[in-house]
Scaffold this active site. Structure first.
Site, PDB file in Angstrom:
ATOM      1  N   GLN A 100     -45.889  50.865  36.734  1.00 34.61           N
ATOM      2  CA  GLN A 100     -45.279  51.430  35.524  1.00 34.61           C
ATOM      3  C   GLN A 100     -44.602  52.745  35.870  1.00 34.61           C
ATOM      4  O   GLN A 100     -43.953  53.366  35.038  1.00 34.61           O
ATOM      5  CB  GLN A 100     -46.348  51.685  34.459  1.00 34.61           C
ATOM      6  CG  GLN A 100     -47.114  50.439  34.068  1.00 34.61           C
ATOM      7  CD  GLN A 100     -48.334  50.777  33.248  1.00 34.61           C
ATOM      8  OE1 GLN A 100     -48.288  50.787  32.013  1.00 34.61           O
ATOM      9  NE2 GLN A 100     -49.427  51.072  33.913  1.00 34.61           N
ATOM     10  N   HIS A 118     -40.961  49.892  34.408  1.00 35.88           N
ATOM     11  CA  HIS A 118     -40.361  50.894  33.512  1.00 35.88           C
ATOM     12  C   HIS A 118     -39.158  51.566  34.150  1.00 35.88           C
ATOM     13  O   HIS A 118     -38.753  52.646  33.750  1.00 35.88           O
ATOM     14  CB  HIS A 118     -41.422  51.937  33.109  1.00 35.88           C
ATOM     15  CG  HIS A 118     -42.485  51.326  32.245  1.00 35.88           C
ATOM     16  ND1 HIS A 118     -43.694  51.936  32.005  1.00 35.88           N
ATOM     17  CD2 HIS A 118     -42.544  50.142  31.589  1.00 35.88           C
ATOM     18  CE1 HIS A 118     -44.438  51.155  31.223  1.00 35.88           C
ATOM     19  NE2 HIS A 118     -43.756  50.065  30.969  1.00 35.88           N
ATOM     20  N   CYS A 126     -23.949  58.041  32.254  1.00 30.51           N
ATOM     21  CA  CYS A 126     -23.519  58.714  31.014  1.00 30.51           C
ATOM     22  C   CYS A 126     -23.254  57.626  29.980  1.00 30.51           C
ATOM     23  O   CYS A 126     -22.481  56.685  30.226  1.00 30.51           O
ATOM     24  CB  CYS A 126     -22.217  59.498  31.262  1.00 30.51           C
ATOM     25  SG  CYS A 126     -21.510  60.109  29.711  1.00 30.51           S
ATOM     26  N   SER A 191     -53.962  53.740  31.925  1.00 34.56           N
ATOM     27  CA  SER A 191     -54.803  53.699  30.712  1.00 34.56           C
ATOM     28  C   SER A 191     -54.683  52.332  30.039  1.00 34.56           C
ATOM     29  O   SER A 191     -55.359  52.053  29.055  1.00 34.56           O
ATOM     30  CB  SER A 191     -54.336  54.794  29.744  1.00 34.56           C
ATOM     31  OG  SER A 191     -52.968  54.540  29.418  1.00 34.56           O
ATOM     32  N   ALA A 233     -57.499  57.588  43.046  1.00 35.90           N
ATOM     33  CA  ALA A 233     -56.691  56.535  43.682  1.00 35.90           C
ATOM     34  C   ALA A 233     -56.626  56.739  45.188  1.00 35.90           C
ATOM     35  O   ALA A 233     -56.907  55.816  45.971  1.00 35.90           O
ATOM     36  CB  ALA A 233     -55.286  56.557  43.076  1.00 35.90           C
TER      37      ALA A 233
END
Ligand code: APR
Ligand code: ZN
Length: 250
Positions: A100, A118, A126, A191, A233
């Site tokens: 993500q 993501h 632009c 999470s 991690a």
């Protein structure tokens, strides 16, 4: 910990299709703040103003103020946990990383098969004149908390997924396909609050994959995991790599 490391590494070595699913906690030890949990960005910035597409189109300012915290404090580099995953992939013990994260640290560490659900910060467009930018080109402006295009537009948008925006279809389909093949999944530093990304571990779990969690805070879907490391991690991934590849990797 030792006993858990041994059983996780042995299950990992036996797996046909091992995957890793990472969230912001994977980058915490590289100095990138997380969104939730201790000192999370959403405690300090209004997520509605800083991370929703509609708000960005009205006023990109709050996003850039948050982005300045996200990756620009200093040069952000992969830690030993990222490198451990890259080596495990190289040695054939990892089919891919579904992330993500938008910081590109897995690729910087050498991982090849990375699904960026993501998107990533490294390219921007632009929205008014379609001029393309790289993160390097605009990073000095981000320091100032304001990024403007040569055409005067303030809507220079990174190719990341804002809330209210669809995830890149092809990337998501590849990730779903991988999750359906997966027989061993480690969820690192997430999470598991944001969908559809958070449905990836569920798919693997429903398919019967063995599941491990690495998170410094506990309480995420305990029924889903065969093993839980309430730890960082970097520390756990380095130890797992040693168990799987043996010896001290530099
Ligand atoms: N090691 C392991 N886990 C950690 C560490 C660490 N060093 N530091 C923090 N964590 C854990 C936190 O306890 C938290 O559960 O990492 C998790 C990070 O959760 P989030 O900040 O919610 O990150 P993530 O799950 O990736 O968020 C998903 O939300 O805001 C959106 O688009 C954004 O991609 C992001 C999505
Ligand atoms: Zn422009």
């Amino acid at each position: 910990m030792e006993e858990k490391l041994l059983s996780v590494s042995s299950a990992w070595k036996k797996a046909n299709y091992p995957l890793v699913f990472t969230g912001a906690g994977m980058s915490a030890e590289s100095g990138v703040p997380t969104f939730r949990g201790k000192d999370g960005l959403w405690d300090r910035f209004d997520v509605e103003k800083a991370a929703y597409l509609q708000s960005f189109l009205e006023d990109p300012g709050p996003f850039w103020k948050m982005a300045r915290e996200l990756v620009l404090k200093k040069e952000v580099n992969p830690h030993q946990g990222h490198r451990a995953l890259a080596r495990l992939e190289e040695e054939g013990y990892l089919q891919g990383i579904i992330t993500q994260n938008i910081d590109g640290l897995h690729q910087k560490a050498g991982s090849k098969e990375v699904y960026e659900l993501h998107g990533s910060l490294d390219k921007l467009d632009c929205l008014d004149c379609q001029k393309k930018y790289t993160w390097e080109e605009i990073s000095p402006d981000v320091e100032k908390g304001e990024v403007n295009c040569e055409c005067g537009s303030r809507k220079v948008k990174p190719r990341i997924v804002f809330f209210g925006e669809n995830l890149p279809r092809e990337e998501l389909d590849r990730a779903f396909f991988a999750a359906e093949q997966c027989d061993f999944l480690i969820v690192v530093g997430s999470s598991l609050e944001v969908y559809p990304a958070a449905s990836i571990p569920q798919i693997a779990w429903q398919r019967g994959a063995r599941m491990a969690l690495i998170n410094t805070e506990q309480g995420f879907f305990p029924e889903m995991f065969d093993w839980v490391f309430l730890d960082s991690a970097e520390r756990v991934l380095v130890e797992l790599e040693k168990k799987i590849l043996g010896g001290d990797q530099k």
